[in-house]
Each structure stands twice: as structure tokens, then as C-alpha cells.
Motif scaffolding. Sequence first.
Motif, short mmCIF file in Angstrom:
data_model
loop_
_atom_site.label_atom_id
_atom_site.label_comp_id
_atom_site.label_asym_id
_atom_site.label_seq_id
_atom_site.Cartn_x
_atom_site.Cartn_y
_atom_site.Cartn_z
N VAL A 119 0.84 -1.20 0.00
CA VAL A 119 0.00 0.00 0.00
C VAL A 119 0.88 1.26 0.00
N VAL A 120 1.97 1.25 0.74
CA VAL A 120 2.88 2.40 0.75
C VAL A 120 3.43 2.65 -0.65
N ALA A 121 3.89 1.58 -1.32
CA ALA A 121 4.46 1.73 -2.66
C ALA A 121 3.42 2.25 -3.65
N ALA A 122 2.19 1.72 -3.56
CA ALA A 122 1.12 2.18 -4.45
C ALA A 122 0.75 3.63 -4.16
N ALA A 123 0.75 4.00 -2.87
CA ALA A 123 0.44 5.39 -2.50
C ALA A 123 1.48 6.35 -3.06
N CYS A 124 2.76 5.96 -3.02
CA CYS A 124 3.81 6.80 -3.60
C CYS A 124 3.59 7.00 -5.09
N GLN A 125 3.19 5.93 -5.78
CA GLN A 125 2.93 6.03 -7.21
C GLN A 125 1.80 7.02 -7.50
N GLU A 126 0.82 7.07 -6.59
CA GLU A 126 -0.32 7.96 -6.78
C GLU A 126 0.09 9.44 -6.80
N VAL A 127 1.15 9.78 -6.09
CA VAL A 127 1.52 11.20 -5.95
C VAL A 127 2.88 11.54 -6.55
N GLY A 128 3.37 10.69 -7.45
CA GLY A 128 4.59 11.07 -8.15
C GLY A 128 5.77 10.15 -8.00
N GLY A 129 5.60 9.04 -7.29
CA GLY A 129 6.69 8.08 -7.17
C GLY A 129 7.52 8.27 -5.93
N PRO A 130 8.31 7.23 -5.57
CA PRO A 130 9.15 7.31 -4.37
C PRO A 130 10.31 8.29 -4.58
N PRO A 131 10.90 8.76 -3.46
CA PRO A 131 10.61 8.35 -2.09
C PRO A 131 9.59 9.26 -1.41
N VAL A 270 -0.19 14.15 0.49
CA VAL A 270 -0.32 13.16 1.57
C VAL A 270 -1.38 12.14 1.16
N VAL A 271 -1.05 10.87 1.36
CA VAL A 271 -2.00 9.79 1.08
C VAL A 271 -2.29 9.08 2.39
N ARG A 272 -3.59 8.93 2.69
CA ARG A 272 -3.98 8.12 3.84
C ARG A 272 -4.71 6.89 3.33
N ALA A 273 -4.31 5.75 3.80
CA ALA A 273 -4.92 4.48 3.39
C ALA A 273 -5.49 3.77 4.60
N ARG A 274 -6.67 3.20 4.44
CA ARG A 274 -7.28 2.38 5.48
C ARG A 274 -7.38 0.95 4.94
N ILE A 275 -6.67 0.03 5.58
CA ILE A 275 -6.66 -1.38 5.18
C ILE A 275 -7.51 -2.16 6.17
N VAL A 276 -8.45 -2.95 5.67
CA VAL A 276 -9.31 -3.75 6.54
C VAL A 276 -9.35 -5.18 6.02
N LEU A 343 -8.00 4.60 -0.39
CA LEU A 343 -6.96 5.62 -0.46
C LEU A 343 -7.59 7.02 -0.51
N GLU A 344 -7.08 7.91 0.32
CA GLU A 344 -7.49 9.31 0.28
C GLU A 344 -6.26 10.14 -0.05
N VAL A 345 -6.27 10.79 -1.21
CA VAL A 345 -5.11 11.53 -1.69
C VAL A 345 -5.37 13.03 -1.55
N ARG A 346 -4.46 13.71 -0.90
CA ARG A 346 -4.50 15.18 -0.79
C ARG A 346 -3.22 15.73 -1.38
#
Length: 349
Positions: A119-131, A270-276, A343-346
Amino acid sequence: MTSPRDGDAPVSLPVAMVVGRGPWGDATATMLTEHAIATPDRVDVREAVARVGVEPRPAVAVVTDADPDDRVLVACLASGVPVVDVHRSIAAVDRARTAMRAGTLVAASGWGGGAAAVVVAAACQEVGGPPADHVEVAALLAPGDRAGDAWWRRFAGLHRSFMVYEGGQRRLVRGLGEPRAVDFAHGRRRARRVASPEQETLVETGASRSAAVRVAFAEGRTNVWLALLVGSGAWRFLPAAWRARILRPRTGQRSGGHEVDVVVAHAQGVVRARIVAVHGLAHLVAAGACVQVGRLLRTPADDDAATPPANVLTSQRVSHPEESDDPCADLATLRALGIQVDLEVRRSP
């Protein structure tokens, strides 16, 4: 990732040797079968060394329990069988990295079988890539969450200090220290620091500049008395078997679902993810393991591009979930396996 429909021609699936007969091994074998990923061959740790040398050799081994002296890992790599390990501690990962001469180990031993790192890696991709600048992972342990005895024994050492990265520098932190309030679906809890491999691997692989993993308990009173015992120093004087027995869920308790809150702070937002995982921790670990099995079994034919990304199987190294060539595809697989990820992307102005 769905099972063949009635009337379809039978699909020949690769064999995955699932090592470990505890809750994580059970859940992984079930998920591999139900989602037509691979045919599971169940063995315990003692049987695995002999089994891996027998033809036909498995396409991949999934280690879900402790591997004393790395016997299973060594046997698999010597036989050319790649390994996904969801149980290996960070010290054991370092030991394997030093000793490996050939083969592939996917060390998916971060929280939830590496699901949090996916999820962290996917979230980074959402906002421009790592790191990312910083990653916060907070897990909520439900009373009925299941794991093997070896995992509970290791988790019972949550009072021990450990090293983390912060601002590019190594820092020693106290186990179960540095509480942070987290809003889970169960309500607000004070999550506290615990040792988990992705605090190091997310930084060492270039996914983030720093990372913190914390744990809270769904039963609020557990957070209070455990913090008091650890803070007073009394916890470390209890025999290790007692500590594990205290933390392990009582027989017959059903999990109310396992929840992980992930916050990825990035220069672009900032990306916030909730995993359930509605069926508990074992469900999440199994899904994390299956994502990595799919990554290992991925072939060039699965990719539409004329020149597909390098397959992890072509390398001889230790790999981590966050190093995937396609983290967004891994996230889609995680969801297809029944894990809810929002995923919530700001984005930054």
C-alpha cells in the motif's frame, strides 16, 4: 484472480509449497486455492527440507512459520525454488542477504505479510513516485487475531529497543514507546512503537526517507495495562512463555477484523490508506503472501508492454514487496483477494 467457472477447461496451476501448519499457513493455502493462484502443497517446517528436493519441485515456497537455522531457505535456494517468507525477522533478513549466493527471497515479513508495504508503494505512485518523506503504519490488533506460537513469542518482545531511520539517520527507540493517537473504525487508540521490518526496508529500498510502525489493541484496557507493565520495567521480568500467553487470544475468540492505518507524507501530497481484513490478521497475511506469489509467478506473457518490466525471478537477491515493478497492480490483487483498501489523496497546492 477468480476460480474457473463451471464448465471451463481445467487450469493447470503451478504448485506452491506452503511451509507451516499454523493459522497463517492454513489461510494462505486456502486463499491460493480459492483464487486459483497456485495448488498448495502443505508441509511443516521439518518436512519442507526433504520435500523441496523431490520432483516435481514446487514453483515457489511460502514460509509462514519460523525457519530455525535457515534450513528451509537454504534447501529451497539450492534447488532453485524461490521463497516468499512472511515470518522472517529483520535480523534474519540481514543474515539471509549476507549468506545468499543464488536464488530469490521475497522477504514479505512486514506487517500483514508485506501488505502495508504494498500500500505504501502504491500510495507513492499515486503522488509522483518514491521516495516519500515519511511513512506511518498503525495496526489495530483485534482480540481474535490469529498467528502461530513463534510469532507470538517474538511479538512478546515488544518491550525491546530497536533501531529506526529518521531524517536519514539511525536512531534507537524504545519498544512500545512514543504513543500516537490514531482514529480507527473501532475508535481512537494510542498506538505505540513496535519493531517491524518495513521500518528499515522502506528506507533501505528507497521507498521512504523514514518510517514508523505502531500497534494498538482493539480492547482499550489492554493498551493501558500493557503500557504500564512495559513502562515500569515489569514486563521484561516475566518469562517469555508467560508474555506470549498473555498476548495470545483466548481459544474460541473470533476476530472482529484487522485494521491498518497508513499515512504517506510526500513532497507532492499526503496519502492516507485504510486497510481492513474482515477475517482478521491471518487473512491479511495470507493475502500479502499471495500477492508476492503472484509477483514471482508473473511471466512476460502477462504484460501488455512489448518490453515488460524485469521479473523478480530473473534476479538473485533479497527482494521486498515495496520493490515491485508494478505496485498498483499488486494493490489491485490485494483488493481482489478480499482486502479492503481505501486511499485518500490530498495533493500539495
